[in-house]
Scaffold this motif. Structure first.
Motif, mmCIF file in Angstrom:
data_model
loop_
_atom_site.group_PDB
_atom_site.id
_atom_site.type_symbol
_atom_site.label_atom_id
_atom_site.label_comp_id
_atom_site.label_asym_id
_atom_site.label_seq_id
_atom_site.Cartn_x
_atom_site.Cartn_y
_atom_site.Cartn_z
ATOM 1 N N ALA A 188 0.110 -1.502 -0.572
ATOM 2 C CA ALA A 188 -0.202 -0.117 0.055
ATOM 3 C C ALA A 188 0.743 1.158 0.150
ATOM 4 O O ALA A 188 0.939 1.555 0.753
ATOM 5 C CB ALA A 188 -0.925 -0.225 0.971
ATOM 6 N N VAL A 189 0.087 2.190 -1.309
ATOM 7 C CA VAL A 189 1.748 3.392 -1.339
ATOM 8 C C VAL A 189 0.150 4.608 -1.160
ATOM 9 O O VAL A 189 -0.178 4.811 -2.001
ATOM 10 C CB VAL A 189 2.617 3.299 -2.337
ATOM 11 C CG1 VAL A 189 2.933 4.325 -2.879
ATOM 12 C CG2 VAL A 189 3.152 2.251 -2.638
ATOM 13 N N PHE A 190 0.753 5.152 0.380
ATOM 14 C CA PHE A 190 -0.099 5.915 0.159
ATOM 15 C C PHE A 190 0.551 7.870 0.677
ATOM 16 O O PHE A 190 1.606 7.462 1.024
ATOM 17 C CB PHE A 190 -0.692 5.812 1.613
ATOM 18 C CG PHE A 190 -1.440 4.926 1.070
ATOM 19 C CD1 PHE A 190 -2.168 3.979 0.702
ATOM 20 C CD2 PHE A 190 -2.849 5.351 2.097
ATOM 21 C CE1 PHE A 190 -3.260 3.150 0.454
ATOM 22 C CE2 PHE A 190 -3.843 4.295 2.154
ATOM 23 C CZ PHE A 190 -3.908 3.120 0.924
ATOM 24 N N GLY A 191 -0.085 8.669 0.172
ATOM 25 C CA GLY A 191 0.506 9.802 -0.087
ATOM 26 C C GLY A 191 0.768 10.480 2.111
ATOM 27 O O GLY A 191 -0.596 10.016 2.435
ATOM 28 N N ALA A 192 1.537 11.477 1.962
ATOM 29 C CA ALA A 192 0.992 11.677 3.261
ATOM 30 C C ALA A 192 1.079 13.050 4.524
ATOM 31 O O ALA A 192 1.355 13.626 4.996
ATOM 32 C CB ALA A 192 2.338 11.924 4.224
ATOM 33 N N ASP A 193 -0.366 13.383 2.933
ATOM 34 C CA ASP A 193 0.239 15.055 3.560
ATOM 35 C C ASP A 193 -1.470 15.103 3.157
ATOM 36 O O ASP A 193 -2.234 16.302 3.208
ATOM 37 C CB ASP A 193 0.483 15.732 3.011
ATOM 38 C CG ASP A 193 0.853 15.778 1.531
ATOM 39 O OD1 ASP A 193 0.099 15.312 0.905
ATOM 40 O OD2 ASP A 193 2.078 16.378 0.898
ATOM 41 N N HIS A 194 -2.726 14.630 3.189
ATOM 42 C CA HIS A 194 -4.387 15.367 3.184
ATOM 43 C C HIS A 194 -4.716 14.344 4.511
ATOM 44 O O HIS A 194 -4.591 13.731 4.824
ATOM 45 C CB HIS A 194 -4.361 13.839 1.834
ATOM 46 C CG HIS A 194 -3.960 13.675 0.640
ATOM 47 N ND1 HIS A 194 -3.674 12.980 -0.058
ATOM 48 C CD2 HIS A 194 -3.513 15.232 0.468
ATOM 49 C CE1 HIS A 194 -2.749 13.035 -0.964
ATOM 50 N NE2 HIS A 194 -2.727 14.913 -1.217
#
Length: 406
Positions: A123-129
């Motif tokens: 799972a590759v997720f962004g960090a700033d939402h």
């Protein structure tokens, strides 16, 4: 997510500079920016993964990462007994003396993490939402569909397309026909021509597909080595990409008001507006959902205190605050002091901000340790504010950490 279920490694991309959020990112990485009084932006993605039993997570960092590293290592402590962890991973230059060329290159240079864990899925997720999401539901669709990658998408107005990766779904509503990175004029959806599917920056990969895609991308000298700009278009062209509609995701304790809430807070205006979403009587994003909590560092501070006629309304007031003036429609982080006669309206004040006697602060974001002298004004004289401070397109006034106020 291993005991009886598929094995999943979480990789959180936290290496961006966050230039559009200056001056809040002048001294820290964007995922380390304070949000909602006591949280950091990275807490939202980490909470979503941990609540969904993804308990082995690597946070890839690069720029100005000290406060982010410290927050993760002191806050996100998992059970060593069970082999779980959340760990920051700095740029290691494993493939030569160079920094990350893009988000895809960041994962390529960190593939040792994948090889060590040998997960079935990544799972590759962004960090700033800012959002709540149960990744297990997205994973279930990914496994059912047999795709190489599943990308989470959310409907946004077509006029905002240039800020996002845009997904054109296939006829079945799941396959991805095209993936366009920040297009100026993409086609709308068949059922709503003025709406598009924007990528949320959250991907689930079958591990084999991820490794092969990264290797192909590394061999392409014309690539920008970015997940949205390179990897997703590549897998889309190969027919290996699938769309997950975020509106289908549900978490325990959600309300009809905050279901499906997601905000990219990459600009000052978006950051400010997301804070205003928190303080309504029926907030657009509910921080108080105890069934799907957002975890963060627990400050050892006394409760907030109100003296000398101090009042606060439609606001979030954190521990350690001392309110002796008037606060309305604002979010105050721990340790903020508002002196008698001071007025704070529609503002976001970070840790240990001090508003002096008789001062006025309106429509502003003040980073930690800012001192506003007695009688000073911010948000009262637009021309003077523009000369002294950062002012966004939407008129939000921002002061950096410890910035001096005349």
């Amino acid at each position: 997510m291993r005991r009886g279920g598929p094995s999943v490694l979480g990789i959180v991309l936290a290496g961006g500079e966050g230039k559009r959020l200056m001056p809040l990112t002048a001294d820290r990485a964007k995922p380390a920016v304070t949000f909602g009084g006591t949280y950091r932006l990275v807490d939202f993605v980490l909470s979503n993964l941990v609540n969904a039993d993804v308990l082995r997570i690597c946070v890839l960092t690069q720029y100005k990462s000290h406060s982010l590293d410290r927050h993760i290592t002191t806050t996100w402590r998992m059970s060593n007994l069970l082999g779980n962890y959340v760990t920051p991973v700095p740029a290691q230059q494993r493939l030569g003396p160079r920094w990350y060329l893009g988000s895809a290159d960041a994962i390529l240079q960190s593939l040792n993490l994948v090889h060590d864990e040998q997960p079935e899925y990544v799972a590759v997720f962004g960090a700033d939402h800012v959002y709540r999401m149960d990744p297990r539901q997205m994973l279930a669709q990914h496994i059912e569909g047999g795709a190489g990658v599943t990308v989470a998408g959310i409907r946004v107005p077509r006029a905002e397309s240039s800020s996002f990766g845009v997904i054109t779904p296939g006829a079945d509503g799941r396959g991805v026909e095209r993936f366009l990175e920040k297009p100026a004029d993409p086609p709308g959806l068949p059922d709503d021509p003025e709406t598009v599917f924007a990528s949320m920056g959250n991907y689930i990969f079958t591990t084999k597909a991820l490794i092969e895609a990264l290797q192909r991308d590394a061999e392409d000298s014309q690539s920008v080595h970015d997940m949205g700009g390179s990897i997703l278009p590549q897998l889309t062209a190969r027919g290996e990409a699938q769309l997950y509609d975020f509106s289908d995701n549900h978490v325990p304790g959600e309300t009809s008001r905050d279901q499906g809430y997601w905000r990219d807070v990459g600009t000052l205006d978006a950051y400010y507006e997301a804070h205003m979403d928190l303080i309504a009587e029926r907030p657009a994003f509910n921080l108080y959902n105890r069934q799907w909590p957002v975890y963060t560092h627990s400050y050892q501070l006394s409760p907030a205190r109100f003296n000398a006629g101090g009042i606060a309304s439609e606001s979030i007031i954190s521990a350690g605050c001392l309110i002796r003036g008037q606060v309305t429609r604002s979010v105050l982080s721990p340790g903020v002091r508002v002196d008698p006669g001071a007025v704070v309206q529609g503002s976001v004040l970070h840790d240990n901000v001090h508003i002096g006697r008789g001062a006025v602060v309106r429509g502003a974001v003040l980073d930690k340790n800012v001192e506003v002298p007695p009688g000073a004004t911010i948000g009262v004289n637009p021309e003077r504010d523009a000369e002294l401070y950062t002012v966004s397109k939407g008129g939000v006034i921002a002061l950096g950490k410890g910035q001096r106020v005349p």
